[in-house]
Design an enzyme around this catalytic site. Structure first.
Site, PDB file in Angstrom:
ATOM      1  N   ASP A 188      83.105  38.890  77.983  1.00 30.43           N
ATOM      2  CA  ASP A 188      82.809  39.019  76.549  1.00 30.43           C
ATOM      3  C   ASP A 188      84.088  39.107  75.727  1.00 30.43           C
ATOM      4  O   ASP A 188      85.089  39.658  76.188  1.00 30.43           O
ATOM      5  CB  ASP A 188      81.988  40.291  76.286  1.00 30.43           C
ATOM      6  N   TYR A 230      77.196  25.622  67.714  1.00 30.56           N
ATOM      7  CA  TYR A 230      76.365  26.726  67.223  1.00 30.56           C
ATOM      8  C   TYR A 230      77.055  28.053  67.487  1.00 30.56           C
ATOM      9  O   TYR A 230      77.621  28.252  68.551  1.00 30.56           O
ATOM     10  CB  TYR A 230      75.016  26.825  67.952  1.00 30.56           C
ATOM     11  N   SER A 242      78.738  24.427  71.346  1.00 27.16           N
ATOM     12  CA  SER A 242      78.637  25.880  71.234  1.00 27.16           C
ATOM     13  C   SER A 242      79.976  26.459  70.807  1.00 27.16           C
ATOM     14  O   SER A 242      81.040  25.896  71.127  1.00 27.16           O
ATOM     15  CB  SER A 242      78.259  26.425  72.614  1.00 27.16           C
ATOM     16  N   LYS A 299      80.322  22.160  78.338  1.00 26.51           N
ATOM     17  CA  LYS A 299      80.278  21.731  76.924  1.00 26.51           C
ATOM     18  C   LYS A 299      81.598  21.071  76.517  1.00 26.51           C
ATOM     19  O   LYS A 299      81.610  20.052  75.816  1.00 26.51           O
ATOM     20  CB  LYS A 299      80.008  22.934  76.008  1.00 26.51           C
ATOM     21  N   TYR A 333      79.573  27.108  82.225  1.00 27.05           N
ATOM     22  CA  TYR A 333      78.723  26.644  81.111  1.00 27.05           C
ATOM     23  C   TYR A 333      79.600  26.117  79.975  1.00 27.05           C
ATOM     24  O   TYR A 333      79.430  24.990  79.497  1.00 27.05           O
ATOM     25  CB  TYR A 333      77.825  27.781  80.619  1.00 27.05           C
ATOM     26  N   ASN A 379      69.510  37.523  78.632  1.00 26.55           N
ATOM     27  CA  ASN A 379      70.960  37.736  78.647  1.00 26.55           C
ATOM     28  C   ASN A 379      71.443  38.077  77.252  1.00 26.55           C
ATOM     29  O   ASN A 379      72.436  38.761  77.092  1.00 26.55           O
ATOM     30  CB  ASN A 379      71.688  36.444  79.061  1.00 26.55           C
TER      31      ASN A 379
HETATM   32  P1  NAD Z   1      66.327  26.189  75.954  1.00 29.46           P
HETATM   33  O1  NAD Z   1      66.550  26.445  77.401  1.00 29.46           O
HETATM   34  O2  NAD Z   1      65.264  26.957  75.263  1.00 29.46           O
HETATM   35  O3  NAD Z   1      66.074  24.630  75.711  1.00 29.46           O
HETATM   36  C1  NAD Z   1      66.605  23.623  76.545  1.00 29.46           C
HETATM   37  C2  NAD Z   1      65.450  22.714  76.927  1.00 29.46           C
HETATM   38  O4  NAD Z   1      65.947  21.640  77.729  1.00 29.46           O
HETATM   39  C3  NAD Z   1      64.370  23.410  77.731  1.00 29.46           C
HETATM   40  O5  NAD Z   1      63.124  23.109  77.150  1.00 29.46           O
HETATM   41  C4  NAD Z   1      64.487  22.815  79.139  1.00 29.46           C
HETATM   42  O6  NAD Z   1      63.237  22.769  79.789  1.00 29.46           O
HETATM   43  C5  NAD Z   1      65.052  21.459  78.836  1.00 29.46           C
HETATM   44  N1  NAD Z   1      65.876  20.852  79.903  1.00 29.46           N
HETATM   45  C6  NAD Z   1      66.912  21.406  80.582  1.00 29.46           C
HETATM   46  N2  NAD Z   1      67.445  20.515  81.423  1.00 29.46           N
HETATM   47  C7  NAD Z   1      66.751  19.355  81.272  1.00 29.46           C
HETATM   48  C8  NAD Z   1      66.836  18.063  81.842  1.00 29.46           C
HETATM   49  N3  NAD Z   1      67.771  17.773  82.756  1.00 29.46           N
HETATM   50  N4  NAD Z   1      65.947  17.121  81.436  1.00 29.46           N
HETATM   51  C9  NAD Z   1      65.008  17.411  80.517  1.00 29.46           C
HETATM   52  N5  NAD Z   1      64.871  18.604  79.934  1.00 29.46           N
HETATM   53  C10 NAD Z   1      65.746  19.573  80.299  1.00 29.46           C
HETATM   54  O7  NAD Z   1      67.749  26.400  75.219  1.00 29.46           O
HETATM   55  P2  NAD Z   1      68.103  26.449  73.683  1.00 29.46           P
HETATM   56  O8  NAD Z   1      68.532  27.823  73.341  1.00 29.46           O
HETATM   57  O9  NAD Z   1      67.048  25.788  72.878  1.00 29.46           O
HETATM   58  O10 NAD Z   1      69.432  25.562  73.688  1.00 29.46           O
HETATM   59  C11 NAD Z   1      69.418  24.189  73.403  1.00 29.46           C
HETATM   60  C12 NAD Z   1      70.830  23.646  73.513  1.00 29.46           C
HETATM   61  O11 NAD Z   1      71.684  24.387  72.647  1.00 29.46           O
HETATM   62  C13 NAD Z   1      71.434  23.776  74.913  1.00 29.46           C
HETATM   63  O12 NAD Z   1      72.187  22.618  75.176  1.00 29.46           O
HETATM   64  C14 NAD Z   1      72.347  24.977  74.791  1.00 29.46           C
HETATM   65  O13 NAD Z   1      73.417  24.917  75.689  1.00 29.46           O
HETATM   66  C15 NAD Z   1      72.825  24.856  73.345  1.00 29.46           C
HETATM   67  N6  NAD Z   1      73.253  26.153  72.774  1.00 29.46           N
HETATM   68  C16 NAD Z   1      72.378  27.223  72.789  1.00 29.46           C
HETATM   69  C17 NAD Z   1      72.802  28.443  72.281  1.00 29.46           C
HETATM   70  C18 NAD Z   1      71.888  29.645  72.321  1.00 29.46           C
HETATM   71  O14 NAD Z   1      72.391  30.778  72.230  1.00 29.46           O
HETATM   72  N7  NAD Z   1      70.574  29.473  72.403  1.00 29.46           N
HETATM   73  C19 NAD Z   1      74.100  28.587  71.752  1.00 29.46           C
HETATM   74  C20 NAD Z   1      74.941  27.478  71.736  1.00 29.46           C
HETATM   75  C21 NAD Z   1      74.502  26.257  72.256  1.00 29.46           C
HETATM   76  N1  UFG Z   2      75.060  42.490  74.099  1.00 29.21           N
HETATM   77  C1  UFG Z   2      74.764  43.784  74.429  1.00 29.21           C
HETATM   78  N2  UFG Z   2      73.684  44.001  75.231  1.00 29.21           N
HETATM   79  C2  UFG Z   2      72.896  42.996  75.715  1.00 29.21           C
HETATM   80  C3  UFG Z   2      73.213  41.675  75.359  1.00 29.21           C
HETATM   81  C4  UFG Z   2      74.304  41.461  74.554  1.00 29.21           C
HETATM   82  O1  UFG Z   2      75.439  44.717  74.022  1.00 29.21           O
HETATM   83  O2  UFG Z   2      71.941  43.269  76.453  1.00 29.21           O
HETATM   84  C5  UFG Z   2      76.202  42.231  73.201  1.00 29.21           C
HETATM   85  C6  UFG Z   2      77.302  41.404  73.834  1.00 29.21           C
HETATM   86  O3  UFG Z   2      78.196  42.231  74.545  1.00 29.21           O
HETATM   87  C7  UFG Z   2      77.921  40.732  72.586  1.00 29.21           C
HETATM   88  C8  UFG Z   2      76.730  40.560  71.636  1.00 29.21           C
HETATM   89  O4  UFG Z   2      75.736  41.492  72.089  1.00 29.21           O
HETATM   90  O5  UFG Z   2      78.846  41.597  71.990  1.00 29.21           O
HETATM   91  C9  UFG Z   2      76.130  39.167  71.655  1.00 29.21           C
HETATM   92  O6  UFG Z   2      75.849  38.808  73.011  1.00 29.21           O
HETATM   93  P1  UFG Z   2      74.919  37.556  73.385  1.00 29.21           P
HETATM   94  O7  UFG Z   2      74.780  37.553  74.864  1.00 29.21           O
HETATM   95  O8  UFG Z   2      73.677  37.596  72.573  1.00 29.21           O
HETATM   96  O9  UFG Z   2      75.757  36.324  72.866  1.00 29.21           O
HETATM   97  P2  UFG Z   2      77.216  35.806  73.250  1.00 29.21           P
HETATM   98  O10 UFG Z   2      78.028  35.800  71.992  1.00 29.21           O
HETATM   99  O11 UFG Z   2      77.768  36.522  74.411  1.00 29.21           O
HETATM  100  O12 UFG Z   2      76.917  34.310  73.732  1.00 29.21           O
HETATM  101  C10 UFG Z   2      76.022  33.444  73.033  1.00 29.21           C
HETATM  102  C11 UFG Z   2      75.385  32.474  74.026  1.00 29.21           C
HETATM  103  C12 UFG Z   2      76.421  31.543  74.558  1.00 29.21           C
HETATM  104  C13 UFG Z   2      77.115  30.863  73.443  1.00 29.21           C
HETATM  105  C14 UFG Z   2      77.705  31.864  72.469  1.00 29.21           C
HETATM  106  C15 UFG Z   2      78.296  31.187  71.271  1.00 29.21           C
HETATM  107  O13 UFG Z   2      74.781  33.185  75.091  1.00 29.21           O
HETATM  108  O14 UFG Z   2      75.814  30.578  75.350  1.00 29.21           O
HETATM  109  O15 UFG Z   2      76.677  32.757  72.021  1.00 29.21           O
HETATM  110  O16 UFG Z   2      77.373  30.312  70.726  1.00 29.21           O
HETATM  111  F1  UFG Z   2      78.107  30.117  73.935  1.00 29.21           F
END
Ligand code: NAD
Ligand code: UFG
Length: 348
Positions: free
Chosen positions: A305, A184, A126, A154, A150, A205
């Site tokens: 943030d 990502y 991430s 990572k 979190y 969130n």
């Molecule tokens: P998500 O929660 O939708 O998907 C994660 C999946 O893993 C879920 O289906 C959950 O049921 C499964 N899971 C969790 N723990 C498990 C375990 N111990 N064994 C088996 N299954 C398990 O999340 P996502 O948004 O698809 O994210 C996927 C990955 O990408 C995560 O590692 C997350 O940290 C990373 N990531 C996500 C974002 C984002 O904003 N969505 C940003 C950066 C990185």
């Molecule tokens: N924001 C709002 N209102 C909300 C939610 C978010 O104003 O209800 C704002 C935040 O303050 C920020 C922007 O929208 O300025 C994006 O916020 P997100 O929560 O959507 O995303 P973040 O950049 O805070 O974090 C996300 C994931 C993290 C990941 C990171 C980088 O939640 O897990 O992107 O990949 F690490």
């Protein structure tokens, strides 16, 4: 011959979109997911979209015996490891659960992979590993830090994975590790069919699912966390990436690992668009393109943030021949298509 990819967390948001792209690119897909944050319905819909069924094993990645059985039962060529917990705020309240789930799952997976002799791994990292950056855009060689459990999980995993090729060098392993850490930026959007998308179990969130739930009237208004940042309009700036582009990035990573000139050792690659978009810009684009009001109020800054974060995405282009193709308009359109078609997500 058809290659087989093990996808951990494949029923989740990014995992399900990646399953579609893998199946449509001719890979066989085996999913392991404990459904802690997802629904098996997502995989049914992956089948509807692609016409091919991923093999689904319900279980936990920390279950070593189950993983060993999967590597015996299926000819796995590479693993994409999505499974994990991902909510920053929750990680501050329950750090041990985050370290247990995220780190132990990766540790157990790598042990099982090593035993099976399958050492091609794509890991979901991430942009959070860059902490509060001093300069933008972010390149992969910039200093890393964590501001919450979190992010720290990572970072620890990235460091742990970096030790594996070092060990290969010492032991002169015949099958060395090849690991791509995909960092990502902000994944948003949904598949264009509106069949799969992001389905947060609790109050969202993240910005985009919150906007979508306000638009569908599940929530009254969006709180914009701060309008006094040093950015174009005072609101936070992020690099949003369409989840289908992100999913395609994983196919490119797998193609690199299984191709004729794969990366060696461990390499980190940003997956982002390279463009920064503010909260207000995202809200107004969503409202204009979809012709739907998104009421909002300005609220205090959210703790933890940062003002702005966006990628330099050149390395992905160079090493993976990947770049984003979908625009912010596609992101808001596809999010609304998914949300309006599935107002309660996968729960019907
Ligand atoms: P998500 O929660 O939708 O998907 C994660 C999946 O893993 C879920 O289906 C959950 O049921 C499964 N899971 C969790 N723990 C498990 C375990 N111990 N064994 C088996 N299954 C398990 O999340 P996502 O948004 O698809 O994210 C996927 C990955 O990408 C995560 O590692 C997350 O940290 C990373 N990531 C996500 C974002 C984002 O904003 N969505 C940003 C950066 C990185
Ligand atoms: N924001 C709002 N209102 C909300 C939610 C978010 O104003 O209800 C704002 C935040 O303050 C920020 C922007 O929208 O300025 C994006 O916020 P997100 O929560 O959507 O995303 P973040 O950049 O805070 O974090 C996300 C994931 C993290 C990941 C990171 C980088 O939640 O897990 O992107 O990949 F690490």
């Amino acid at each position: 011959m058809e290659k087989t990819i093990l996808v951990t967390g494949g029923a989740g948001y990014i995992g399900s979109h990646t399953c579609v792209e893998l199946l449509e690119s001719g890979y066989q897909v085996v999913v392991i997911d404990n459904l802690s944050n997802s629904s098996a319905e997502a995989l049914e819909r992956v089948f509807t979209i692609s016409g091919k069924k991923p093999i689904f094993i319900e279980g936990d990645v920390r279950n070593r015996a189950l993983l060993d059985k999967i590597f015996v039962d299926f000819p796995i060529d590479a693993v994409i490891h999505f499974a994990g917990l991902k909510a920053v705020g929750e990680s501050c309240q329950m750090p041990l659960a985050y370290y247990d789930n995220n780190i132990n799952s990766t540790l157990t997976l790598c042990q099982a992979m090593e035993q099976a002799g399958v050492k091609n791994l794509v890991f979901s990292s991430s942009a959070t590993v860059y902490g509060d950056p001093e300069t933008l855009p972010l390149t992969e060689d910039m200093p890393l830090s964590a501001t919450n459990p979190y992010g720290r999980s990572k970072l620890i995993i990235e460091e742990m994975l970096r030790d594996l090729p070092e060990a290969d060098a010492i032991t002169q392993s015949a099958t060395p590790w090849a690991v791509i850490l995909l960092r990502y930026f902000n994944p948003v959007g949904a598949h264009k069919t509106g069949l799969i998308g992001e389905d947060p179990k609790d109050i969202p969130n993240n910005l985009m699912p919150f906007i979508a739930q306000v638009a569908v009237k599940r929530r009254e208004y969006l709180s914009i966390y701060g309008d006094d940042y040093d950015t174009i309009d005072g609101t936070g700036v992020r690099d949003y990436i369409h989840v289908v582009d992100l999913a395609k990035g994983h196919v490119c990573a797998v193609e690199n690992l299984l191709g004729s000139s794969p990366i060696t050792g461990v390499d980190a690659i940003n997956l982002g668009s390279g463009d920064g978009v503010s909260v207000l810009q995202m809200v107004s684009t969503f409202a204009e393109i979809n012709q739907i009001p998104v009421p909002y109020q300005i609220a205090p800054r959210r703790s933890g943030d940062i003002a702005a974060c966006y990628a330099n995405a050149c390395k992905a282009k160079k090493l993976l021949n990947w770049q984003t193709q979908l625009s912010v308009t596609d992101m808001v359109k596809d999010t609304w298509h998914w949300q309006s078609k599935n107002p309660m997500g996968y729960t019907v």
